[in-house]
Each structure stands twice: as structure tokens, then as C-alpha cells.
Design a protein around this motif. Structure first.
Motif, mmCIF file in Angstrom:
data_model
loop_
_atom_site.group_PDB
_atom_site.id
_atom_site.type_symbol
_atom_site.label_atom_id
_atom_site.label_comp_id
_atom_site.label_asym_id
_atom_site.label_seq_id
_atom_site.Cartn_x
_atom_site.Cartn_y
_atom_site.Cartn_z
ATOM 1 N N SER A 1 0.996 81.950 28.419
ATOM 2 C CA SER A 1 0.369 83.089 28.493
ATOM 3 C C SER A 1 0.923 84.395 28.503
ATOM 4 N N LEU A 2 0.103 85.555 27.610
ATOM 5 C CA LEU A 2 0.500 86.746 27.632
ATOM 6 C C LEU A 2 -0.020 87.642 28.808
ATOM 7 N N ASP A 3 0.353 88.865 28.803
ATOM 8 C CA ASP A 3 -0.431 89.829 29.773
ATOM 9 C C ASP A 3 -1.542 90.626 29.006
ATOM 10 N N LYS A 4 -1.372 90.797 27.710
ATOM 11 C CA LYS A 4 -2.011 91.519 26.894
ATOM 12 C C LYS A 4 -2.336 91.029 25.520
ATOM 13 N N PRO A 5 -3.283 91.706 24.882
ATOM 14 C CA PRO A 5 -3.499 90.858 23.527
ATOM 15 C C PRO A 5 -2.507 91.475 22.405
ATOM 16 N N MET A 6 -2.336 90.998 21.297
ATOM 17 C CA MET A 6 -1.763 91.307 20.236
ATOM 18 C C MET A 6 -2.441 91.452 18.962
ATOM 19 N N GLY A 7 -1.976 92.247 18.049
ATOM 20 C CA GLY A 7 -2.976 92.435 16.699
ATOM 21 C C GLY A 7 -4.052 93.029 17.094
ATOM 22 N N ASN A 8 -5.005 92.806 16.125
ATOM 23 C CA ASN A 8 -6.418 93.099 15.982
ATOM 24 C C ASN A 8 -7.159 92.192 15.454
ATOM 25 N N THR A 9 -7.666 91.174 16.548
ATOM 26 C CA THR A 9 -8.367 90.020 15.989
ATOM 27 C C THR A 9 -10.011 90.593 16.010
ATOM 28 N N GLY A 10 -10.350 91.659 16.681
ATOM 29 C CA GLY A 10 -11.973 92.093 16.964
ATOM 30 C C GLY A 10 -12.352 91.302 17.754
ATOM 31 N N HIS A 11 -11.894 90.466 18.539
ATOM 32 C CA HIS A 11 -12.744 89.506 19.616
ATOM 33 C C HIS A 11 -12.170 90.057 20.954
ATOM 34 N N PHE A 12 -12.638 91.287 21.409
ATOM 35 C CA PHE A 12 -12.554 91.914 22.532
ATOM 36 C C PHE A 12 -13.020 91.181 23.795
ATOM 37 N N SER A 13 -13.957 90.332 23.564
ATOM 38 C CA SER A 13 -14.505 89.775 24.533
ATOM 39 C C SER A 13 -13.659 88.327 25.223
ATOM 40 N N CYS A 14 -12.665 88.063 24.320
ATOM 41 C CA CYS A 14 -11.799 87.133 24.707
ATOM 42 C C CYS A 14 -10.482 87.802 25.410
ATOM 43 N N ASN A 15 -10.283 87.270 26.657
ATOM 44 C CA ASN A 15 -9.343 87.843 27.206
ATOM 45 C C ASN A 15 -8.107 87.061 28.221
ATOM 46 N N VAL A 16 -8.062 85.834 27.301
ATOM 47 C CA VAL A 16 -7.052 84.963 27.614
ATOM 48 C C VAL A 16 -6.158 85.022 26.268
ATOM 49 N N TRP A 17 -4.968 85.347 26.461
ATOM 50 C CA TRP A 17 -3.844 85.663 25.250
ATOM 51 C C TRP A 17 -2.790 84.702 25.337
ATOM 52 N N MET A 18 -2.573 83.918 24.252
ATOM 53 C CA MET A 18 -1.299 83.026 24.567
ATOM 54 C C MET A 18 -0.418 83.039 23.105
ATOM 55 N N ILE A 19 0.974 82.437 23.156
ATOM 56 C CA ILE A 19 1.870 82.515 22.276
ATOM 57 C C ILE A 19 2.751 81.454 22.317
ATOM 58 N N LYS A 20 3.159 80.907 21.161
ATOM 59 C CA LYS A 20 4.017 79.771 21.059
ATOM 60 C C LYS A 20 5.190 80.169 20.003
ATOM 61 N N GLU A 21 6.244 79.935 20.235
ATOM 62 C CA GLU A 21 7.551 80.028 19.481
ATOM 63 C C GLU A 21 7.297 78.586 18.523
ATOM 64 N N LEU A 22 7.483 78.849 17.311
ATOM 65 C CA LEU A 22 7.329 77.854 16.233
ATOM 66 C C LEU A 22 8.976 77.340 15.912
#
Length: 163
Positions: free
Chosen positions: A142-163
Motif C-alpha cells: 500500500s501507498l499513502d498517496k497516488p503516483m503519476g497521472n492516471t485520471g482515475h481520481f475516484s480510485c483511492n487505494v494505491w499500491m506498488i510492487k518492486e519487480l
């Protein structure tokens, strides 16, 4: 339904209308807002074109000619670093609970890693709990805030994974 006849493959232009319908149906099923989600994405009706460059790919789940789900990888827009985004991962009810989510995630993340991305980002909705559990299961955090600019402002769960 067993997953014996289900194939994960790259999208073709013949799949565009079916996958757009799948995504919209799933978003409606979960009561997602139409504004600020994938529902209103311009690319939704032309997925082969949207994922047609070498840094992107979209896979569909096909069962005997019917598209029952899909997911894609594309560069995360307006973000520093070599980060991709897992996009538009939606499955119809008949495709859920068969282990296909893990298979799809592995296929997408394998593409991302092979292409040289260092991290994979995603956004979802808080009430899509099964999806969030799947993402955590394959290593998304989980992340505390969004990254980039997806345009999906209604989505408020953000996650990231190291590859």
C-alpha cells in the motif's frame, strides 16, 4: 466452471468491444463511479490501439471465444523512474475463484520485468477487497498517496510492487 478451456492471450482488435463490455459490467456490478474510473476512459473502446506500442501489453481471458476478463501493463504517465502501471484488470464472475487472477498477474508482471520496468503501480477502489487481497498476495504494498497521472481520481487505494 473449470479453467481448463480458458486461455490468457494478447488482445486483438476483434476483442475490443467484448473487453470494453466486461470492464463496464464489472464496474457497474461493484457500484463504482462512472466518472474518475476506467469506465469513462477514451481508450476503453479501442484497447488494441491503446496497448499497441512496445512498452505496453493487454491480455484477455478467453473461454471458447468469449472474453471473460483482462489486464494490461503500460507506462505510468507523468511519473519519474521506470515505473509501469497494472491497468484495467477486471474479471466477470464466472472467471473468479479459479486461480486466474494469480496467473494473469504473473503474466503481466513477467512482461513488465522483461521490458525493464523497475516497479509496478496500481490503483483500485476500497470495496474491491478480493482484488486488493490478490495484489497483496503477489507482493504489492500500500501507498499513502497516488503516483503519476492516471485520471482515475475516484480510485483511492494505491499500491506498488518492486519487480
Amino acid at each position: 466452471m473449470s479453467n481448463n478451456n480458458i486461455v490468457i492471450r494478447e488482445i486483438t482488435s476483434e476483442d475490443n468491444s467484448q473487453i470494453a463490455q466486461v470492464i463496464r459490467e464489472v464496474l457497474i456490478e461493484f457500484g463504482a463511479p462512472k466518472v474518475g474510473t476506467a469506465y469513462e476512459d477514451v481508450s476503453l473502446d479501442n484497447m488494441t490501439e491503446a496497448y499497441g506500442n512496445s512498452a505496453s501489453v493487454y491480455f484477455v481471458l478467453e473461454n471458447k471465444g468469449k472474453i471473460i476478463g483482462g489486464a494490461g501493463i503500460a507506462p505510468l504517465e507523468n511519473c519519474e523512474g521506470n515505473i509501469c502501471e497494472l491497468q484495467k484488470m477486471y474479471f466477470l464472475p464466472e472467471a473468479r475463484g479459479l486461480g486466474l487472477g494469480v496467473k494473469m498477474m504473473k503474466k503481466c508482471l513477467e512482461f513488465a520485468k522483461d521490458f525493464g520496468y523497475h516497479k509496478c503501480y496500481l490503483e483500485t477502489l476500497p470495496y474491491m477487497t478480493d482484488a486488493t487481497k490478490l495484489y497483496a498476495k503477489v507482493g504489492f504494498e500500500s501507498l499513502d498517496k497516488p503516483m503519476g497521472n492516471t485520471g482515475h481520481f475516484s480510485c483511492n487505494v494505491w499500491m506498488i510492487k518492486e519487480l
